[in-house]
Design a protein around this motif. Structure first.
Motif, PDB file in Angstrom:
ATOM      1  N   GLY A   1      -6.847   1.375  -6.586  1.00  0.00           N
ATOM      2  CA  GLY A   1      -5.780   1.604  -5.616  1.00  0.00           C
ATOM      3  C   GLY A   1      -4.583   2.347  -6.165  1.00  0.00           C
ATOM      4  O   GLY A   1      -3.488   2.278  -5.597  1.00  0.00           O
ATOM      5  N   SER A   2      -4.776   3.073  -7.253  1.00  0.00           N
ATOM      6  CA  SER A   2      -3.644   3.720  -7.926  1.00  0.00           C
ATOM      7  C   SER A   2      -2.890   4.688  -7.031  1.00  0.00           C
ATOM      8  O   SER A   2      -1.667   4.831  -7.156  1.00  0.00           O
ATOM      9  CB  SER A   2      -4.135   4.462  -9.180  1.00  0.00           C
ATOM     10  N   ILE A   3      -3.606   5.355  -6.129  1.00  0.00           N
ATOM     11  CA  ILE A   3      -2.979   6.307  -5.208  1.00  0.00           C
ATOM     12  C   ILE A   3      -2.710   5.660  -3.853  1.00  0.00           C
ATOM     13  O   ILE A   3      -1.615   5.799  -3.293  1.00  0.00           O
ATOM     14  CB  ILE A   3      -3.868   7.548  -5.033  1.00  0.00           C
ATOM     15  N   THR A   4      -3.686   4.963  -3.325  1.00  0.00           N
ATOM     16  CA  THR A   4      -3.561   4.448  -1.952  1.00  0.00           C
ATOM     17  C   THR A   4      -2.521   3.343  -1.817  1.00  0.00           C
ATOM     18  O   THR A   4      -1.763   3.316  -0.836  1.00  0.00           O
ATOM     19  CB  THR A   4      -4.925   3.939  -1.444  1.00  0.00           C
ATOM     20  N   ILE A   5      -2.451   2.430  -2.772  1.00  0.00           N
ATOM     21  CA  ILE A   5      -1.520   1.304  -2.645  1.00  0.00           C
ATOM     22  C   ILE A   5      -0.064   1.772  -2.600  1.00  0.00           C
ATOM     23  O   ILE A   5       0.669   1.424  -1.665  1.00  0.00           O
ATOM     24  CB  ILE A   5      -1.755   0.253  -3.742  1.00  0.00           C
ATOM     25  N   PRO A   6       0.411   2.568  -3.571  1.00  0.00           N
ATOM     26  CA  PRO A   6       1.814   2.998  -3.482  1.00  0.00           C
ATOM     27  C   PRO A   6       2.093   3.897  -2.286  1.00  0.00           C
ATOM     28  O   PRO A   6       3.178   3.837  -1.700  1.00  0.00           O
ATOM     29  CB  PRO A   6       2.065   3.720  -4.800  1.00  0.00           C
ATOM     30  N   THR A   7       1.119   4.717  -1.890  1.00  0.00           N
ATOM     31  CA  THR A   7       1.320   5.604  -0.741  1.00  0.00           C
ATOM     32  C   THR A   7       1.419   4.803   0.549  1.00  0.00           C
ATOM     33  O   THR A   7       2.305   5.029   1.379  1.00  0.00           O
ATOM     34  CB  THR A   7       0.180   6.630  -0.646  1.00  0.00           C
ATOM     35  N   ASN A   8       0.501   3.851   0.733  1.00  0.00           N
ATOM     36  CA  ASN A   8       0.529   3.028   1.948  1.00  0.00           C
ATOM     37  C   ASN A   8       1.788   2.171   2.012  1.00  0.00           C
ATOM     38  O   ASN A   8       2.419   2.052   3.071  1.00  0.00           O
ATOM     39  CB  ASN A   8      -0.713   2.146   2.021  1.00  0.00           C
ATOM     40  N   LEU A   9       2.168   1.585   0.887  1.00  0.00           N
ATOM     41  CA  LEU A   9       3.363   0.745   0.883  1.00  0.00           C
ATOM     42  C   LEU A   9       4.620   1.565   1.150  1.00  0.00           C
ATOM     43  O   LEU A   9       5.516   1.129   1.887  1.00  0.00           O
ATOM     44  CB  LEU A   9       3.484   0.003  -0.454  1.00  0.00           C
ATOM     45  N   ALA A  10       4.699   2.756   0.564  1.00  0.00           N
ATOM     46  CA  ALA A  10       5.865   3.614   0.817  1.00  0.00           C
ATOM     47  C   ALA A  10       5.900   4.047   2.275  1.00  0.00           C
ATOM     48  O   ALA A  10       6.970   4.098   2.895  1.00  0.00           O
ATOM     49  CB  ALA A  10       5.825   4.833  -0.109  1.00  0.00           C
ATOM     50  N   ASN A  11       4.730   4.340   2.832  1.00  0.00           N
ATOM     51  CA  ASN A  11       4.659   4.753   4.232  1.00  0.00           C
ATOM     52  C   ASN A  11       5.116   3.638   5.173  1.00  0.00           C
ATOM     53  O   ASN A  11       5.668   3.898   6.248  1.00  0.00           O
ATOM     54  CB  ASN A  11       3.223   5.168   4.568  1.00  0.00           C
ATOM     55  N   GLU A  12       4.899   2.380   4.746  1.00  0.00           N
ATOM     56  CA  GLU A  12       5.304   1.229   5.543  1.00  0.00           C
ATOM     57  C   GLU A  12       6.737   0.794   5.249  1.00  0.00           C
ATOM     58  O   GLU A  12       7.218  -0.179   5.821  1.00  0.00           O
ATOM     59  CB  GLU A  12       4.355   0.057   5.261  1.00  0.00           C
ATOM     60  N   GLY A  13       7.405   1.502   4.335  1.00  0.00           N
ATOM     61  CA  GLY A  13       8.764   1.137   3.959  1.00  0.00           C
ATOM     62  C   GLY A  13       8.840  -0.083   3.065  1.00  0.00           C
ATOM     63  O   GLY A  13       9.897  -0.703   2.927  1.00  0.00           O
TER      64      GLY A  13
END
Length: 280
Positions: A84-96
């Motif tokens: 999840g190195s890319i997806t986790i931070p991207t999804n969390l940032a997208n959700e604020g």
């Protein structure tokens, strides 16, 4: 013992992690870029994978996270989708729920002078990992500052990793607390403090009493699966040593997880959620 309340919390966390580890419809994800930097440690040009925020803007400055792989790995290892190195931070940032950040994935094996030895579970090989702190501080961090729009200072710099990378994150974070304000260790390997495992005796990068800092990280997180078949009780021992040394930190276990992507992604999810003042 896992009681019903803890089990319910576990399932909630597992659901959140599994949701964040997959790509979501309508979300743009970054592509890692491999670059080469001049290493003063190995006297060679060495590779880095760099993950920039999808809306990276050189007029803005971003905090930096250094993400370290396990033993026998390289700069590509943590890009496995299960991490999840890319997806986790991207999804969390997208959700604020997390700050945008630059993520740097180096090759952690950096023997002095580039004098590599045959990979093995012995101190001679471990020395190349122990020496990574010099490459990170002396070559990688200056390269990042010179080539990318980054925020500096310990409040804007994080380090985390899996297995050997978790071990080294604890070592580097507590050896140089002036540089790193956030430290994450997911299933950290033996060797932070003295101990013995299947490969033999580990001399320890700290004594148990010296595994502490007068200026501790803003966040230290240590996690591990309850069924880890590789590092055993070493992660828990680090938690216990930090507790005895009055070092504030987060410790949690992932029920049923082995030395695997499930354990990593759970730790990584919680760490990304907490760094750079995301919880403020």
């Amino acid at each position: 013992m896992i009681n019903e309340f803890n089990l319910n919390i576990y399932y909630i966390i597992l659901y959140l992690v599994l949701f964040s580890i997959v790509k979501q419809s309508g979300v743009e994800y970054p592509t890692p870029k491999k670059v080469y930097y001049p290493s003063k440690t190995t006297n060679s040009d060495r590779p880095l994978n760099i993950i920039l925020p999808t809306n990276y803007d050189e007029s803005k400055k971003y905090p930096v996270l250094y993400l370290l792989h396990g033993i026998m790995g390289n700069e590509d290892s943590m890009l496995d989708a299960t991490m999840g190195s890319i997806t986790i931070p991207t999804n969390l940032a997208n959700e604020g729920k997390a700050k945008e950040m630059i993520i740097v994935l180096p090759n952690e094996y950096a023997p002095e002078g580039g004098k590599e030895v045959t990979p093995a579970f012995n101190q001679e090989f471990f020395d190349g990992y122990d020496n990574f702190i010099n490459d990170l501080v002396g070559s990688i961090m200056p390269y990042m500052e010179a080539n990318y729009s980054i925020l500096t200072g310990r409040e804007n710099t994080a380090i985390c990793g899996f297995s050997m990378g978790g071990r080294n994150s604890l070592y580097i974070g507590y050896k140089r607390p002036d540089l790193f304000g956030y430290v994450g260790a997911f299933s950290p390997a033996p060797g932070v403090t003295p101990g013995t495992d299947f490969s033999g005796y580990h001399k320890g990068l700290f004594t148990e009493d010296s595994f502490r800092s007068e200026i501790p990280p803003f966040v230290t997180l240590v996690s591990c699966g309850t069924h880890d078949s590789v590092v055993g009780q070493f992660p828990k021992s680090y938690h216990e040593i930090l507790s005895r040394n009055n070092q504030e930190h987060i410790w949690f276990e992932i029920p049923g997880a082995d030395h695997d992507g499930v354990a990593v992604s759970a730790g990584y999810y919680n760490f990304i959620s907490a760094v750079f003042g995301a919880l403020n």
